[in-house]
Design an enzyme around this catalytic site. Sequence first.
Site, PDB file in Angstrom:
ATOM      1  CD  GLU A  49      11.786 -75.758 -41.038  1.00 45.28           C
ATOM      2  OE1 GLU A  49      12.898 -75.692 -40.474  1.00 45.28           O
ATOM      3  OE2 GLU A  49      11.650 -75.842 -42.263  1.00 45.28           O
ATOM      4  CG  ASP A  60      10.063 -77.047 -51.102  1.00 45.95           C
ATOM      5  OD1 ASP A  60      10.992 -77.294 -50.314  1.00 45.95           O
ATOM      6  OD2 ASP A  60       9.131 -76.268 -50.847  1.00 45.95           O
TER       7      ASP A  60
END
Lengths: 269, 412
Positions: A49, A60
């Site tokens: 990824e 995040d």
Amino acid sequence: MSRIKACFDQLKAAGRGALIPYLEAFDPDRATSLEILRGMPGAGADLIEIGMPFSDPMADGPTIQAAAIRGLKAGATLRGTLALVNDFRDENQNTPVILMGYLNPILAYGPEQFCIDAEAAGVDGLIIVDLPPEEADLLLPFAAANKIDVIRLVAPTTDDARLPQVLAGSSGFVYYISIAGITGTGTATPEQLEAAIPRLRAVTDLPIAIGFGIRTPAHVAAAWEVADAAVVASSLIGIMAATLDEQGKATDKTVDAVLYEVRTLAAAQ
Amino acid sequence: MIDVTETTAPQLANSLHSAPDQRGRFGEYGGRFVAETLMPLVLSVEQAYAAAKADPGFQKELDYYLKDYVGRPSPLWFAQRLTEALGGAKIYFKREELNHTGSHKVNNCTGQILLARRMGKTRIIAETGAGQHGVATATLCALFDIPCVIYMGATDVERQQPNVFRMKLLGAEVRPVTSGAGTLKDAMNEAMRDWVANVHDTYYLIGTVAGPHPYPAMVRDFQAIIGRESRAQLQESEGKLPDAVVAAVGGGSNAIGIFDAFLDEPDVKLIGVEAAGKGLDSGETAASIERGHPGVLHGNRTYLLQDADGQIQEAHSISAGLDYPGIGPEHSWLADIGRAQYVGITDQEALDAFQLCTRTEGIIPALECAHAVAYVAKLAPTMRKDQVILMNLSGRGDKDILTVAHHLGVTL
């Protein structure tokens, strides 16, 4: 057959779970991130990824926020990230690459052109954090036309009534966000995973990857116990960041430290 | 033979109040661009708000607090000295700065806190720029005894010290946000991160007409009382509609609030005043509509200040409340269809207007609405004396006197 499907079919035949390590494009610089990317399959990555740096990564935690800032400072753009994948594909035709990020840079690029260029660069899947099923028609037709899987996200808050809607028309694999929270914070317990994953299995035949809060070989093993893949992101970036010098530049330890950790995680039982 | 006028006329007559649609879209703007973890919660806010809106008991409760706690209706003031000084159209101020807590923000906070209580939420989070929304949120949380956390950019914490202290006195926890430029955008990122981690008990009380659907529509509805009152008050004093309605626009809640009652009156000009910062083309601006492009941030599609790669740019304004690189989606739509016009006012023009308003009317406006005053000062002289400008004086400027002193070279 797509690289993602071929990869999971092979792992299933071998009775193994998949390790999906994460790196942020251009973090801390282009050459280092390309070296890490090229080294990951040999270290035991089954799929990879790659984070597409965005100025405002709302889902995040501090670790990936810092990675995005370093990547942007090093000149990351979507075009640059696709070129990175292209360079990786010069040497590796088999390991699936999934790009993860936020919608706005793709809108600025143009969703259709982005999918065309991503396919040409050798991208296999997209995970777009802020694109729920309700808005996915902005991207899905173009991704499908270019044989790119748009990986659906399922969260602990996604109830059974909503699950079929989230997974309708999905392809590639399903990404289970194992905690209600941001990246790099809490970790789900094995009991929570054991309760959650069968809910998904009842609705989809696709492989299921678990992400968020997976840091150790034990976490990876727990994910493989109930699901098909484990995504490790913040802890790898944390290990990478710890090797940087005071100016945030890569040192001779940077690439090795990340690949060593990938090897350790891949050896999870 | 098909009569074209016959078939298109009903469409043209459609009310602009029919937006947003089922997907939360105003034209191509708005929507619900949030992570899957938040999506079920966003949908539950939508359902809860729809139920509350249909419940006369909710409206009655809201009316009670707006009247006896907030102090509504706020007066409509004929700014006679300013009108005479400018020598043109008659200028009326809608005095939202006289509300409890000193700005229009409290209208929305009162509505949303009642909704949060209906939803059984036991913790409130909010973002704030200038601190006006933070203060209003902290105030209502004190009244209803609900713990609250206010996210505020570290830069804004510095330049809005009086409001930070007020929030703390009211019992709120103020968390300074150091990411990015430490302003409103970063505070909103951090509030969304908190929300995603605390979905079970937390209500996110967004302060402007932005964010995922239903927030832009819901916040508009709670602020629309400004326009409804103004329209009735102006009818009483002038016996007509205003010729122009002027309001400052950051996220755009005070502007939508006063525009809403006039959306379907094509003869009423609606003008949103963006913060041009050091100038529209200086590279240091907050004028999202005039210098931005459509994109997705903070849950909605709207005009954003961004670079060619879709990275969000830092906004700049002397006013912390306007220092945001986006704008509510309804404004983006009103701009595109030409129903509202958006103009820029620089930091310096706002500073000059701040002093003009203070000296002619004895009203110290917030730096946010000093932008609206500055545009009124340009517009009024171009209009006839029998014409009327309605301006939203959305907040008081006490919080800004340190900033203004600094820019005027005065040490306090």
